[in-house]
Design an enzyme around this catalytic site. Structure first.
Site, PDB file in Angstrom:
ATOM      1  N   TYR A 176      -2.414  -0.432  10.282  1.00  0.00           N
ATOM      2  CA  TYR A 176      -2.460  -0.785   8.865  1.00  0.00           C
ATOM      3  C   TYR A 176      -1.135  -0.430   8.180  1.00  0.00           C
ATOM      4  CZ  TYR A 176      -4.029  -0.921   4.002  1.00  0.00           C
ATOM      5  OH  TYR A 176      -4.161  -1.200   2.662  1.00  0.00           O
ATOM      6  N   SER A 235       0.857  -1.188   0.000  1.00  0.00           N
ATOM      7  CA  SER A 235       0.000   0.000   0.000  1.00  0.00           C
ATOM      8  C   SER A 235       0.889   1.233   0.000  1.00  0.00           C
ATOM      9  CB  SER A 235      -0.886   0.011   1.252  1.00  0.00           C
ATOM     10  OG  SER A 235      -1.485   1.281   1.443  1.00  0.00           O
TER      11      SER A 235
END
Length: 254
Positions: free
Chosen positions: A151, A138
């Site tokens: 995350y 990501s």
């Protein structure tokens, strides 16, 4: 070009969103697709759609955070040529507002889950004498995203593991790369907004969309197209790289 005919591919989290788009495209390009998914019904739905389109696929209900379950599932599948580590969960919170329980949950799914699949999948790829591993990282791995502590931690780990695996198994003919998407419009995003921003769905969706310089979220099919290239023979000279797919977020978001 970009044919996967005769290839066997494992895709985790293939029941929806990006994983489903990758599964559908890989099957269209000739691969036999094995979908590993916590939600077995969602995985089977993807399989049904693939078969209806003339492709070949199979579904396996499995919690990627459980190593024994992962090893058993990979043993059922047997020989593979491609492994796509896509399964993952998100979390909102800063370092001092993230509970130990939530931190551990994110770690177990996003980091340990990918490790478990690498642990089970690399021996199978080594037997084949070649293969491709693609990890879903990501932009949060390389830039600061507000309220995404756990995350971001997990995707930073994916980014680092990609480099390590690419180096360690180069002599075995195994390539390993990662994709770092910005926000991609999936059912997960819609559910995430509804859960955390009830009553503000339209406003938050617009805000998140415009956080990419191109003014919109990405599409799962756009991620799938890049995944196809990186897992195809045309990308045979590419390993140890991360590919931002971010609508200009990293370089142009001034």
């Amino acid at each position: 070009m970009f044919s996967l005919k005769g290839k066997s591919a494992i895709i985790t989290g293939g029941g929806s969103g990006i994983g489903k788009a990758i599964s559908m495209l890989f099957a269209k390009q000739g691969a036999k697709v094995h979908i590993i998914e916590l939600n077995a019904d969602a995985a089977q739905q993807t399989v049904t759609e693939i078969e209806a389109a003339g492709g070949v696929a199979a579904a396996y209900g499995c919690d990627v955070s459980n190593q024994e379950a992962v090893v058993n599932t990979f043993s059922q599948i047997g020989e593979i040529d491609i492994l796509v580590n896509n399964a993952g969960i998100a979390h909102i919170g800063k370092a001092d507002t993230t509970s130990e329980e939530d931190f551990t949950k994110v770690f177990n799914v996003n980091v340990k889950g990918a490790y478990n699949c690498l642990y089970a999948g690399i021996p199978a790829l080594k037997k084949s004498g070649s293969g491709v591993i693609l990890n879903m990282a990501s932009i949060a791995a390389v830039v600061g995203i507000t309220d995404r502590f756990a995350y971001s931690m997990s995707k930073g780990a994916i980014f680092a593991m990609t480099l390590s695996v690419a180096r360690d198994y180069m002599a075995d003919g195994i390539r390993c790369n990662s994709i770092s998407p910005a926000r991609v419009h999936t059912p997960f995003v819609d559910g995430f907004i509804a859960k955390n921003y009830a009553g503000q769905e339209a406003e938050i969706f617009e805000k998140l969309s415009k956080s990419q310089p191109v003014g919109r979220m990405g599409k799962p099919e756009e991620v799938a197209s890049l995944a196809l290239y990186l897992c195809s023979e045309e990308a045979g000279f590419i390993t140890g790289n991360d590919y931002p797919l971010d609508g200009g977020f990293i370089k142009l978001n001034n």
